[in-house]
Write an enzyme that holds these catalytic residues in place. Structure first.
Site, short mmCIF file in Angstrom:
data_model
loop_
_atom_site.label_atom_id
_atom_site.label_comp_id
_atom_site.label_asym_id
_atom_site.label_seq_id
_atom_site.Cartn_x
_atom_site.Cartn_y
_atom_site.Cartn_z
N ASN A 1 -39.96 -69.30 -41.51
CA ASN A 1 -39.26 -70.57 -41.46
C ASN A 1 -38.65 -71.40 -40.47
O ASN A 1 -37.79 -72.14 -40.18
CB ASN A 1 -38.06 -70.67 -42.60
CG ASN A 1 -38.60 -70.21 -44.05
OD1 ASN A 1 -38.00 -69.28 -44.34
ND2 ASN A 1 -39.45 -70.94 -44.63
N HIS B 1 -38.06 -64.00 -48.10
CA HIS B 1 -38.41 -65.25 -48.81
C HIS B 1 -37.04 -65.82 -49.52
O HIS B 1 -37.09 -67.01 -49.36
CB HIS B 1 -39.57 -65.11 -49.86
CG HIS B 1 -39.92 -66.15 -50.29
ND1 HIS B 1 -40.39 -67.42 -49.68
CD2 HIS B 1 -39.71 -66.70 -51.64
CE1 HIS B 1 -40.61 -68.28 -50.64
NE2 HIS B 1 -40.17 -67.99 -51.94
N HIS C 1 -45.59 -69.98 -45.73
CA HIS C 1 -45.70 -71.16 -45.17
C HIS C 1 -46.38 -71.04 -43.52
O HIS C 1 -46.44 -71.69 -42.85
CB HIS C 1 -44.21 -71.72 -44.81
CG HIS C 1 -43.46 -72.39 -45.93
ND1 HIS C 1 -44.15 -73.36 -46.75
CD2 HIS C 1 -42.54 -71.96 -46.54
CE1 HIS C 1 -42.98 -73.57 -47.76
NE2 HIS C 1 -42.23 -72.80 -47.52
#
Length: 258
Positions: free
Chosen positions: A39, A175, A67
């Site tokens: 992230n 996560h 991601h």
């Protein structure tokens, strides 16, 4: 014996800033540093600037998650394997997926392998993470194996921990961004924690400013999530390992002054 630091999901500019400021000192107390950069770029994925800042701070290996493909930079970074030691989730079914799902390093005479695996419960339709780990461990000797289990469900993470107990040195979850209090050594010498927590804004909803998530829950409609500002926190674990087994695991947390 080697001391391995694992740092949970770096979130946005606040997480990158704290990593750059605090990791160099922390790095002197460990032999190897693994950081999840899932992230790092505005809360979604990793770009070149984030990767290069992490390497300057002393990161030895960067892991990813769901991601992974958010920024175009990642494709060129993965191709430059020597300059950018990145490990993306191993369980993509397409054999043409860029990058690698595991890497082995030599650390103080010990082999250390970092694996990134993506969960499926409440996540994406990827290949079976349990079978992916079995296939990897069956075909080669990887020394001390640390698994970054990037998953939503605590049950799936715990199941992976027990599935790999005695076969790897550590299974550390990422996560969900909230550190869990179940740090332990599983039978057979496998260090485990369901989630390492994250590295990002302390006064936030898992990294986002409070307004967006609150409005979403209040109105039941989508709202824009922005990266929160203010002091940041760094979360992770330090695992001592040798001969493929964990000797100890301890949680690590640092919070900036307001």
């Amino acid at each position: 014996m080697i001391r391995v630091l694992f740092v949970g999901d770096v979130f946005g500019q606040p997480g990158r800033r704290l990593l750059s400021a605090h990791l160099p000192d922390l790095r002197r107390t460990v032999d190897f540093a693994v950081v999840n950069m899932e992230n790092a770029a505005g809360g979604f994925g990793m770009h070149r600037d984030a990767a290069e800042a992490a390497l300057r701070a002393g990161v030895d290996c960067m892991t990813l998650g769901n991601h992974a493909w958010h920024h175009r930079d990642i494709y060129s970074l993965m191709l430059d394997e020597e300059s950018y030691p990145i490990v993306r989730p191993i369980n993509y079914a397409d054999p043409g997926t860029p990058g690698v799902g595991w890497r082995t390093f030599e650390v103080k005479g010990e082999r250390l392998t970092i694996v990134n695996v993506l969960g499926r419960v409440f996540m994406e339709a990827v290949a079976n993470p349990f079978r992916a780990m079995d296939e990897l461990l069956e075909r080669r000797d990887l020394g001390n194996v640390l698994v970054d289990m990037h998953a939503e469900a605590t049950s799936e993470k715990q199941a992976m921990g027990w599935h790999l107990a005695g076969r790897v040195a550590a299974v550390i979850g990422t996560h969900t961004h909230v550190p869990t209090a179940d740090t332990r050594i599983l039978p057979g010498g496998t260090a485990y924690q369901t989630d390492a927590g994250f590295t990002g804004p302390h006064d936030s909803v898992i990294g986002s400013d409070q307004e967006g998530p609150i409005l979403r829950f209040l109105t039941e409609r989508p709202h824009r999530y922005g990266v929160a500002e203010g002091p940041a926190e760094l979360n992770g674990v330090i695992v001592q390992m040798e001969g493929g087994r964990a000797l100890s695991i301890e949680r690590y947390r640092y919070i900036e002054d307001a």
